[in-house]
Design a protein around this motif. Structure first.
Motif, PDB file in Angstrom:
ATOM      1  N   ALA A   1      15.350  -6.526  -0.531  1.00 56.52           N
ATOM      2  CA  ALA A   1      15.426  -6.388  -1.971  1.00 56.52           C
ATOM      3  C   ALA A   1      14.786  -5.371  -2.441  1.00 56.52           C
ATOM      4  N   ALA A   2      13.377  -4.875  -2.092  1.00 58.57           N
ATOM      5  CA  ALA A   2      12.645  -3.742  -2.093  1.00 58.57           C
ATOM      6  C   ALA A   2      13.393  -2.364  -1.884  1.00 58.57           C
ATOM      7  N   ILE A   3      14.341  -2.320  -0.926  1.00 59.93           N
ATOM      8  CA  ILE A   3      15.131  -1.109  -0.722  1.00 59.93           C
ATOM      9  C   ILE A   3      16.162  -0.843  -1.712  1.00 59.93           C
ATOM     10  N   ALA A   4      16.505  -2.063  -2.207  1.00 61.96           N
ATOM     11  CA  ALA A   4      17.813  -1.874  -2.998  1.00 61.96           C
ATOM     12  C   ALA A   4      16.927  -1.609  -4.407  1.00 61.96           C
ATOM     13  N   VAL A   5      15.866  -2.027  -4.892  1.00 59.44           N
ATOM     14  CA  VAL A   5      15.327  -1.674  -6.111  1.00 59.44           C
ATOM     15  C   VAL A   5      15.095  -0.063  -6.012  1.00 59.44           C
ATOM     16  N   LEU A   6      14.538   0.517  -4.821  1.00 54.23           N
ATOM     17  CA  LEU A   6      13.857   1.689  -4.583  1.00 54.23           C
ATOM     18  C   LEU A   6      15.293   2.655  -4.657  1.00 54.23           C
TER      19      LEU A   6
ATOM     20  N   GLY B   1       0.769  -1.314   0.056  1.00 52.03           N
ATOM     21  CA  GLY B   1       0.042   0.028  -0.030  1.00 52.03           C
ATOM     22  C   GLY B   1       0.826   1.194   0.132  1.00 52.03           C
ATOM     23  N   ASP B   2       0.148   2.453   0.151  1.00 51.56           N
ATOM     24  CA  ASP B   2       0.827   3.838  -0.088  1.00 51.56           C
ATOM     25  C   ASP B   2       1.715   3.926   1.149  1.00 51.56           C
ATOM     26  N   GLU B   3       1.273   3.510   2.173  1.00 48.00           N
ATOM     27  CA  GLU B   3       2.186   3.689   3.728  1.00 48.00           C
ATOM     28  C   GLU B   3       3.317   2.911   3.549  1.00 48.00           C
ATOM     29  N   GLU B   4       3.200   1.864   3.123  1.00 46.90           N
ATOM     30  CA  GLU B   4       4.465   0.741   2.932  1.00 46.90           C
ATOM     31  C   GLU B   4       5.300   1.398   1.983  1.00 46.90           C
ATOM     32  N   MET B   5       4.916   1.783   0.808  1.00 39.53           N
ATOM     33  CA  MET B   5       5.652   2.268  -0.210  1.00 39.53           C
ATOM     34  C   MET B   5       6.459   3.467   0.356  1.00 39.53           C
ATOM     35  N   ASP B   6       5.710   4.325   1.026  1.00 40.63           N
ATOM     36  CA  ASP B   6       6.446   5.554   1.551  1.00 40.63           C
ATOM     37  C   ASP B   6       7.661   5.173   2.720  1.00 40.63           C
ATOM     38  N   MET B   7       7.162   4.154   3.389  1.00 43.18           N
ATOM     39  CA  MET B   7       8.301   3.703   4.363  1.00 43.18           C
ATOM     40  C   MET B   7       9.440   3.261   3.565  1.00 43.18           C
ATOM     41  N   LEU B   8       9.234   2.175   2.657  1.00 38.65           N
ATOM     42  CA  LEU B   8      10.513   1.549   1.969  1.00 38.65           C
ATOM     43  C   LEU B   8      11.255   2.741   1.306  1.00 38.65           C
ATOM     44  N   ALA B   9      10.471   3.633   0.533  1.00 38.08           N
ATOM     45  CA  ALA B   9      11.348   4.807   0.171  1.00 38.08           C
ATOM     46  C   ALA B   9      12.080   5.548   0.730  1.00 38.08           C
ATOM     47  N   ALA B  10      11.331   5.652   1.980  1.00 37.44           N
ATOM     48  CA  ALA B  10      12.382   6.501   3.224  1.00 37.44           C
ATOM     49  C   ALA B  10      13.571   5.639   3.523  1.00 37.44           C
ATOM     50  N   MET B  11      13.269   4.465   3.626  1.00 35.84           N
ATOM     51  CA  MET B  11      14.404   3.508   4.166  1.00 35.84           C
ATOM     52  C   MET B  11      15.620   3.756   3.035  1.00 35.84           C
ATOM     53  N   ALA B  12      15.236   3.482   1.799  1.00 34.87           N
ATOM     54  CA  ALA B  12      15.948   3.610   0.629  1.00 34.87           C
ATOM     55  C   ALA B  12      16.820   4.778   0.554  1.00 34.87           C
ATOM     56  N   ALA B  13      16.285   5.896   0.817  1.00 39.95           N
ATOM     57  CA  ALA B  13      16.555   7.263   0.765  1.00 39.95           C
ATOM     58  C   ALA B  13      17.795   7.558   1.996  1.00 39.95           C
ATOM     59  N   ALA B  14      17.526   6.924   2.998  1.00 40.77           N
ATOM     60  CA  ALA B  14      18.342   6.871   4.144  1.00 40.77           C
ATOM     61  C   ALA B  14      19.533   5.727   4.234  1.00 40.77           C
ATOM     62  N   GLY B  15      19.350   4.995   2.949  1.00 39.86           N
ATOM     63  CA  GLY B  15      20.400   3.981   3.166  1.00 39.86           C
ATOM     64  C   GLY B  15      20.337   2.827   4.095  1.00 39.86           C
ATOM     65  N   GLU B  16      19.062   2.545   4.654  1.00 39.88           N
ATOM     66  CA  GLU B  16      18.888   1.759   5.904  1.00 39.88           C
ATOM     67  C   GLU B  16      19.198   0.383   5.247  1.00 39.88           C
ATOM     68  N   ALA B  17      20.064  -0.321   6.101  1.00 39.58           N
ATOM     69  CA  ALA B  17      20.206  -1.745   5.799  1.00 39.58           C
ATOM     70  C   ALA B  17      19.159  -2.683   6.729  1.00 39.58           C
ATOM     71  N   VAL B  18      18.944  -3.726   6.126  1.00 37.12           N
ATOM     72  CA  VAL B  18      18.006  -4.428   6.921  1.00 37.12           C
ATOM     73  C   VAL B  18      19.146  -5.517   7.787  1.00 37.12           C
ATOM     74  N   PRO B  19      18.981  -5.661   9.202  1.00 41.22           N
ATOM     75  CA  PRO B  19      19.647  -6.207   9.986  1.00 41.22           C
ATOM     76  C   PRO B  19      19.072  -7.753  10.076  1.00 41.22           C
ATOM     77  N   PRO B  20      20.108  -8.906  10.289  1.00 45.46           N
ATOM     78  CA  PRO B  20      19.639 -10.197  10.253  1.00 45.46           C
ATOM     79  C   PRO B  20      18.537 -10.448  11.485  1.00 45.46           C
ATOM     80  N   MET B  21      18.662  -9.659  12.501  1.00 47.67           N
ATOM     81  CA  MET B  21      17.882  -9.891  13.710  1.00 47.67           C
ATOM     82  C   MET B  21      16.502  -8.988  13.438  1.00 47.67           C
ATOM     83  N   GLN B  22      15.101  -9.645  13.603  1.00 47.12           N
ATOM     84  CA  GLN B  22      13.906  -8.893  13.069  1.00 47.12           C
ATOM     85  C   GLN B  22      13.674  -7.962  14.344  1.00 47.12           C
ATOM     86  N   ALA B  23      14.154  -8.155  15.435  1.00 45.95           N
ATOM     87  CA  ALA B  23      13.737  -7.378  16.646  1.00 45.95           C
ATOM     88  C   ALA B  23      14.731  -6.024  16.437  1.00 45.95           C
ATOM     89  N   THR B  24      15.664  -6.167  15.850  1.00 43.04           N
ATOM     90  CA  THR B  24      16.620  -5.006  15.565  1.00 43.04           C
ATOM     91  C   THR B  24      16.036  -4.082  14.455  1.00 43.04           C
TER      92      THR B  24
END
Length: 286
Positions: A202-207, A152-175
């Motif tokens: 993968a989504a962050i990498a694409v965006l 949805g739009d909110e999820e896309m906005d969050m993923l786009a923000a993560m991509a813009a910030a260069g956020e990496a996805v850690p192996p631990m879900q809690a983190t």
């Protein structure tokens, strides 16, 4: 959606179905025959099997979205399936080996489900190769969750923000869940449920490379899911499926003829059409 045809363009097959439908119109009470003839043009029926927790339901949903087939999930009647896809998770277990022993390898395929949990495609392919050595048959790794991303739009906005910030996805879900603070906790949990950690990365990498819409991202993730590797085997199954379905028609026609109903017409049909060789025609495998 990839079209998987059942010899619909074959003139002999088309002519035969017309003749069979005409015969069925004269035998309205022959329910089993009418059902078998009605199934001749239906989509490829693929039974998806596997232990609970292997991602079999996700694979079934991905098949339905990517290909023009009719998946049969666990708990549904798979008696009339044209082909079987058996889903593993991790290593083959005794239950998997037992199920595969009962499946015709010419009409079945083994998938390594939840391959995204292994962290990369090289790791997934390596694990699939190890499963091949253990099972003695082809194993195809898939990341089916990537193939059914509905964002949805909110999820896309969050993923786009993560991509813009260069956020990496850690192996631990809690983190990952805590990284956005209390205000994002529920949204990040929802993302994990929808895409899991590998899919989010993968989504962050694409965006991060190119802005795109939710539909465009879904298509790009589909391309990374490994589902396209199933197109070739599914077409092989589709080429063989009419033989299996025609055998069911032959069996019903023989029962009716043995009762003395339209015997001459049925015998003529059985001897002078594709039905005459349906029982002997071999399956074609890759």
């Amino acid at each position: 959606m990839d079209q998987i045809d059942l010899r619909v363009g074959d003139p002999a097959y088309a002519d035969l179905t017309v003749r069979l439908e005409s015969l069925c119109a004269r035998l309205p009470g022959a329910r089993d025959l009418n059902r078998a003839v009605g199934d001749l043009h239906g989509p490829l029926r693929v039974a998806v099997t596997g232990r609970f927790g292997t991602g079999r339901d996700t694979v079934a949903a991905a098949l339905r979205r990517r290909f023009d087939v009719s998946p049969i999930g666990p708990g549904d009647d798979a008696e009339d399936a044209d082909a079987w896809l058996h889903v593993l998770a991790g290593w083959p277990r005794a239950d998997d080996v037992a199920v595969l022993a009962g499946l015709d390898p010419r009409r079945s395929l083994v998938l390594l489900g939840k391959s995204d949990s292994l962290g990369s495609w090289p790791a997934a392919r390596a694990r699939a190769d190890e499963c091949v050595l253990e099972l003695g048959r082809q194993v195809i790794p898939v990341m089916a969750m990537l193939a059914i991303a509905d964002l949805g739009d909110e999820e896309m906005d969050m993923l786009a923000a993560m991509a813009a910030a260069g956020e990496a996805v850690p192996p631990m879900q809690a983190t990952f869940i805590d990284a956005g603070g209390p205000g994002q906790r529920l949204q990040r949990i929802a993302l994990l449920r929808r895409l899991d950690a590998y899919g989010i990365a993968a989504a962050i990498a694409v965006l991060g490379n190119v802005p795109c819409s939710a539909d465009e991202l879904a298509e790009l993730l589909m391309q990374r899911s490994g589902l396209d590797a199933l197109a070739g085997p599914l077409r092989v199954f589709a080429a063989a499926a009419p033989v299996t379905r025609l055998r069911l028609v032959v069996a019903e026609l023989e029962i009716i003829a043995a009762q003395g109903v339209l015997r001459d017409e049925i015998e003529d049909l059985l001897s002078g059409s594709m039905l005459s060789g349906a029982a002997e025609e071999p399956f074609v495998w890759m």
